[in-house]
Motif scaffolding. Structure first.
Motif, mmCIF file in Angstrom:
data_model
loop_
_atom_site.group_PDB
_atom_site.id
_atom_site.type_symbol
_atom_site.label_atom_id
_atom_site.label_comp_id
_atom_site.label_asym_id
_atom_site.label_seq_id
_atom_site.Cartn_x
_atom_site.Cartn_y
_atom_site.Cartn_z
ATOM 1 N N VAL A 577 0.834 -1.201 0.000
ATOM 2 C CA VAL A 577 0.000 0.000 0.000
ATOM 3 C C VAL A 577 0.868 1.249 0.000
ATOM 4 O O VAL A 577 0.594 2.223 -0.704
ATOM 5 C CB VAL A 577 -0.953 -0.019 1.206
ATOM 6 C CG1 VAL A 577 -1.705 1.287 1.302
ATOM 7 C CG2 VAL A 577 -1.917 -1.175 1.087
ATOM 8 N N THR A 578 1.962 1.204 0.800
ATOM 9 C CA THR A 578 2.856 2.357 0.832
ATOM 10 C C THR A 578 3.431 2.640 -0.549
ATOM 11 O O THR A 578 3.474 3.791 -0.997
ATOM 12 C CB THR A 578 4.009 2.095 1.812
ATOM 13 O OG1 THR A 578 3.459 1.605 3.022
ATOM 14 C CG2 THR A 578 4.781 3.354 2.080
ATOM 15 N N GLN A 579 3.852 1.555 -1.212
ATOM 16 C CA GLN A 579 4.419 1.747 -2.543
ATOM 17 C C GLN A 579 3.379 2.332 -3.493
ATOM 18 O O GLN A 579 3.670 3.259 -4.252
ATOM 19 C CB GLN A 579 4.935 0.411 -3.094
ATOM 20 C CG GLN A 579 6.292 0.011 -2.540
ATOM 21 C CD GLN A 579 7.313 1.133 -2.662
ATOM 22 O OE1 GLN A 579 7.435 1.766 -3.701
ATOM 23 N NE2 GLN A 579 8.023 1.422 -1.572
ATOM 24 N N LEU A 580 2.153 1.776 -3.386
ATOM 25 C CA LEU A 580 1.061 2.305 -4.213
ATOM 26 C C LEU A 580 0.882 3.785 -3.939
ATOM 27 O O LEU A 580 0.745 4.590 -4.865
ATOM 28 C CB LEU A 580 -0.237 1.573 -3.880
ATOM 29 C CG LEU A 580 -0.577 0.384 -4.763
ATOM 30 C CD1 LEU A 580 -1.854 -0.277 -4.261
ATOM 31 C CD2 LEU A 580 -0.784 0.861 -6.206
ATOM 32 N N GLY A 581 0.898 4.116 -2.651
ATOM 33 C CA GLY A 581 0.710 5.510 -2.265
ATOM 34 C C GLY A 581 1.814 6.390 -2.826
ATOM 35 O O GLY A 581 1.554 7.480 -3.350
ATOM 36 N N LYS A 582 3.064 5.861 -2.742
ATOM 37 C CA LYS A 582 4.159 6.677 -3.258
ATOM 38 C C LYS A 582 4.028 6.882 -4.754
ATOM 39 O O LYS A 582 4.284 7.972 -5.280
ATOM 40 C CB LYS A 582 5.500 6.000 -2.924
ATOM 41 C CG LYS A 582 5.904 6.250 -1.490
ATOM 42 C CD LYS A 582 7.235 5.637 -1.156
ATOM 43 C CE LYS A 582 7.590 5.948 0.292
ATOM 44 N NZ LYS A 582 8.606 5.051 0.802
ATOM 45 N N THR A 583 3.611 5.810 -5.433
ATOM 46 C CA THR A 583 3.361 5.954 -6.869
ATOM 47 C C THR A 583 2.283 6.999 -7.108
ATOM 48 O O THR A 583 2.412 7.860 -7.987
ATOM 49 C CB THR A 583 2.916 4.608 -7.457
ATOM 50 O OG1 THR A 583 3.693 3.579 -6.879
ATOM 51 C CG2 THR A 583 3.046 4.596 -8.958
#
Lengths: 618, 168, 104
Positions: A577-583
């Motif tokens: 989710v964090t990676q998605l958010g960063k994207t």
């Protein structure tokens, strides 16, 4: 009869009043509580006597309907209920009165009386419940009260541990009861007692299922009544104030298990296996607890093991179809055991000591207490013509006529042990030379004990085969299909029992007063046995080793499972989710040109799809 | 190949090359100048489409007014001489998207012919437009004047130096 | 009668539009982006005028429409440049990729 609901409401009112006016009312809480419980007692007496004339009474109302499921609430008066009501309210009233004196130095006296009120409410409501759900509800409520009162001195670590133990161990039994309730609802489609019994009678429940349900209900009773193997909480529960021990852990709540089996008796009667289970558990518990009581040194613990043993007697009676015997013994036991606890409390109050080896010679200083304690001990020992004598005879006769000779023998031996350990206790505390000073307890404590003593001596005459079986005849008016086996005991049984009882007393006298038999002849000859008894058969240690340690191992496994696998999964999800958010943050750059490019690529994709599907080129 | 086609091809080349210069030159002023070329080419195309008045307006407004505004804009702001390069990947993505768009559109319009042609557009072209504007399109015409006024006022307010605020 | 096909004009407009779009999406100088948008509007104008001659029910209306478009484009250019100048005053740049907030 229509006002029978007032009986539980009165103690509830007492609870609420004391609870909300606690700082104001403070020491007067005892008087308020006593008045309300006295009123409840008077009400119970009225109900009892009107039951003689009017017979059974049942009022029910729909509580809630969910589709086809209808749950009811109500109150019921039948012989068993009426008797229990009188016992509960009487003992409760006397304990209230006693506690005014006993608890006078305690700062939390108002809280104490509030709890007592709540308990009396729960217990009276429990014995008046006409359906299992209501029984279960109040069953748990008395458990809560027991927890609160055992842990009353919560600043003592032992009391805290004992309260937790009492709650958890009885909970194990309660799970059995709960499962039994579910099964009954599934099988019989109702939780009302008459519905259940008629379903059982008509064969709507298979015999196997009846056995399972009966045994599960018995598991609940085992937990509440401190029967083997769930007895461990009851001796520890003696950490609570002594009046509580008398009320909850001798006379009423622990008898709730016996009461439950008695209420569900028609179900038990339908299953031979369940009856055998009850009888064997009762008989084993009786002798098991009596042997432990032989070597204990704490005055209250001896009485606690004695309670377990006597409850075992009652279960034995029920298991051998002695319904009357069990209820009879429940009644007499409530009186004399409450008396013994209150007298023990009086001793503790006077001498501030619970170890009987450090006590002695109190008979001269506490004349009243000593006399009352003697009467209670005689009743418990089954000394001829005292109440315990008649009720114990009744149980022995029931076990004998049911042809369970081994259990009969155990029960006889237990009777001998009972009189021995009771008089060991009596002689060690009251006979001999005085050690340290003591002052007799105030009158508010002595009067309740005197009332109980009268009952302990004479209540046996309500059911004897010599004068008349009033109790048995009256119990037969129960609305439920209980089979009463009227047992005419052979004459040699009461004679043998009396001989054993007197023999036990005599042995105790020889050992502890005349000292012609050395204290430690048993101890000296078989040290190992003494050791085993002193450690209470290592039951606590076994539970500690098997269940607690086992649970720890099990828990550690799951703890690591949780830490590495569950939390690892969660961390992985979080990472995704964090990676998605960063994207997403990168996409949300604020760059209008990027937005435009994305929007335009959307348009291109739409156009591509249209073109690929044929679009207007067709 | 008749004269009309030759004229069209020349105008087409002017237009497209102007746009290409605009995209590829590096100095901003040069870019705007390249754009003037495109605007002129478009005006020529209008003439071949029998729209003389629009062609004149095109030259006046675009080649004249808008270009001048742009030049003012450029002169009022500071520009690094070299246009900074956009990342190759982004350019590639946008370019490929546009190429696909172009291909789809091109395949749709390459053989488009609606059959009929208007033949009287060049006769009193300005008069026809004038009549149209002041009869049928008089309300949009007035609205457009409001739009221009609002744009004028808005532009002045936006571009005005906010002295009061800076003074605080 | 004209011998030039309609699609010739349309392709011209399409080419201009694509180039304008490319400029609007890739150029970093705000003035150039504005100019590119003007180019796209011009492409639309060519279409309007072309259809005024070749379209179904062709008439002078297309030309009138293109006049309106030119007017609005002029207004747009004026306001766009005003915003640009205001932005430049606040942020000291005309680079589009540095203008990524709606406030100071």
């Amino acid at each position: 009869m229509g006002y029978v609901w007032l009986i539980p409401v009165l103690p509830l009112l007492s609870f609420l009043i004391i609870l909300f006016t606690r700082p104001v009312i403070y020491k007067k809480a005892g008087i308020v509580g006593t008045l309300f419980s006295g009123a409840a007692f008077v009400g119970s007496l009225i109900v009892l006597f009107s039951h003689f004339q009017e017979g059974n009474y049942l009022v029910e109302a729909n509580w809630l309907s969910i589709d086809a499921i209808t749950l009811t609430v109500g109150f019921e008066v039948n012989p068993l209920n009426a008797l229990m009501l009188v016992i509960v309210t009487l003992v409760s009233f006397l304990v209230h009165m006693y506690s005014i004196g006993y608890m006078e130095d305690d700062e939390r006296i108002a809280t104490f009386f509030a709890y007592l009120g709540l308990f009396t409410f729960s217990m009276t409501a429990l014995v008046m419940s006409p359906n299992l759900l209501q029984i279960y509800f109040f069953w748990e409520l008395v458990g809560v009260c027991s927890f609160l009162l055992v842990g009353f001195y919560f600043y003592k670590p032992e009391a805290k541990a004992a309260a937790k133990k009492a709650f958890i161990v009885t909970r194990i039994g309660d799970v059995g009861l709960l499962v039994a309730i579910f099964l009954l609802y599934w099988q019989a489609g109702t939780l009302e007692l008459d519905g259940i019994f008629s379903a059982a009678e008509s064969g709507a429940i298979t015999p196997t299922m009846i056995t399972i349900i009966a045994i599960l209900i018995f598991v609940g009773a085992v937990g509440k009544s401190g029967q083997f193997p769930l007895h461990t909480w009851l001796p520890d529960a003696m950490e609570g104030p002594t009046p509580v021990s008398a009320l909850i852990h001798a006379a009423t709540m622990v008898a709730a298990g016996v009461y439950l089996v008695a209420v569900m008796f028609p179900l038990f009667l339908a299953s031979e296996a369940a009856m055998t289970t009850v009888a064997i558990t009762g008989g084993v518990t009786a002798i098991f607890a009596a042997t432990i009581a032989l070597v204990q040194n704490d005055i209250k613990r001896i009485l606690a093991y004695s309670t377990i043993s006597q409850l075992g007697y009652m279960m034995l009676a029920l298991g051998t179809a002695g319904y009357t015997a069990a209820v009879f013994h429940l009644t007499t036991h409530a009186f004399f055991k409450a008396l013994l606890f209150l007298a023990a409390g009086s001793v503790i109050h006077a001498a501030h000591e619970q170890n009987i080896l450090k006590l002695g010679g109190l008979g001269k200083k506490l004349k009243g207490t000593a006399l009352l304690f003697l009467l209670g001990s005689l009743a418990l020992s089954g000394f001829p013509l005292f109440s315990g004598f008649f009720s114990k005879d009744e149980i022995l006769a029931s076990a004998f006529s049911d042809e369970r000779y081994i259990l009969f023998g155990l029960a006889l031996f237990t009777a001998f042990l009972t009189s021995f350990y009771m008089f060991r206790l009596y002689f060690l505390v009251f006979a001999g030379e005085g050690k340290g000073g003591a002052k007799e307890s105030p009158r508010t404590m002595l009067i309740p004990m005197a009332v109980l003593a009268v009952l302990a001596v004479f209540s046996g005459f309500i059911q004897t085969h010599w004068f008349g079986t009033f109790l048995g005849d009256w119990l037969e008016t129960t609305p439920y299909p209980v089979i009463f086996s009227s047992v005419e005991a052979p004459l040699w049984i009461p004679i043998l029992a009396s001989a054993l009882s007197i023999g036990g007393i005599a042995l105790a006298w020889l050992m502890y007063v005349k000292q012609s038999v050395p204290h430690n002849w048993l101890y000296g000859s078989i040290k190992e046995v003494h050791q085993v008894l002193d450690r209470k058969y290592y039951i606590d240690e076994i539970y500690q080793g098997v269940f607690v340690k086992g649970l720890f191992v099990f828990s550690y496994f799951w703890s690591y499972f949780d830490r590495f696998i569950v939390e690892g999964t969660a961390a992985a999800m979080r990472g995704v989710v964090t990676q998605l958010g960063k994207t997403g943050v990168k996409v949300q750059s604020g760059q209008v040109q990027t937005y435009g490019a994305v929007a335009f690529s959307g348009l291109v994709i739409v156009l591509l799809v249209i073109a690929a599907l044929g679009g207007y080129f067709q | 190949m008749n004269g009309e086609l030759i004229v069209f091809v020349i105008l087409f080349l002017i237009t497209i090359s102007g746009a290409l210069f605009m995209l590829n030159l590096s100095k901003v002023v040069h870019m705007v100048m390249a754009l003037v070329l495109t605007f002129l080419g478009i005006a020529g195309l209008y003439v071949t489409l029998a729209a003389e008045f629009v062609a004149v307006v095109q030259i006046l407004i675009y080649s004249g007014a808008i270009t001048i505004i742009m030049l003012f804009g450029i002169m009022l702001t500071k520009h690094s001489d070299e246009e900074k390069k956009t990342s190759f990947a982004k350019k590639g993505i946008v370019l490929s998207g546009i190429a696909i768009f172009f291909l789809i559109m091109f395949s749709a319009i390459q053989n488009l012919s609606l059959g009929s042609q208007a033949t009287t557009l060049h006769e009193n072209n300005t008069e026809q437009i004038g009549i149209m504007l002041f009869t049928e399109y008089v309300i949009p015409f007035e609205l457009v004047s409001v739009v221009l006024l609002v744009a004028l006022v808005g532009a002045v307010i936006l571009a005005k130096r906010d002295d009061a605020k800076e003074g605080e | 009668m004209s011998s030039i096909p309609l699609s010739a004009y349309l392709v011209t407009a399409l080419l201009l539009f694509c180039m304008g779009l490319y400029g609007a999406l890739t150029k970093r100088n705000a003035v150039i982006v504005l100019i590119s948008i003007e180019l796209m509007l011009n492409a639309v104008n060519i279409n309007l005028v072309a259809f005024a001659k070749y379209g179904v029910g062709a008439s002078i209306r297309g030309q009138v429409f293109s006049l309106f478009t030119i007017t609005v484009a002029a207004a747009e250019a004026a306001v766009g440049l005003a915003i640009l100048i205001a932005l430049y005053r606040n942020r000291g740049t005309v680079n589009v990729d540095e203008m990524n907030t709606l406030k100071k």
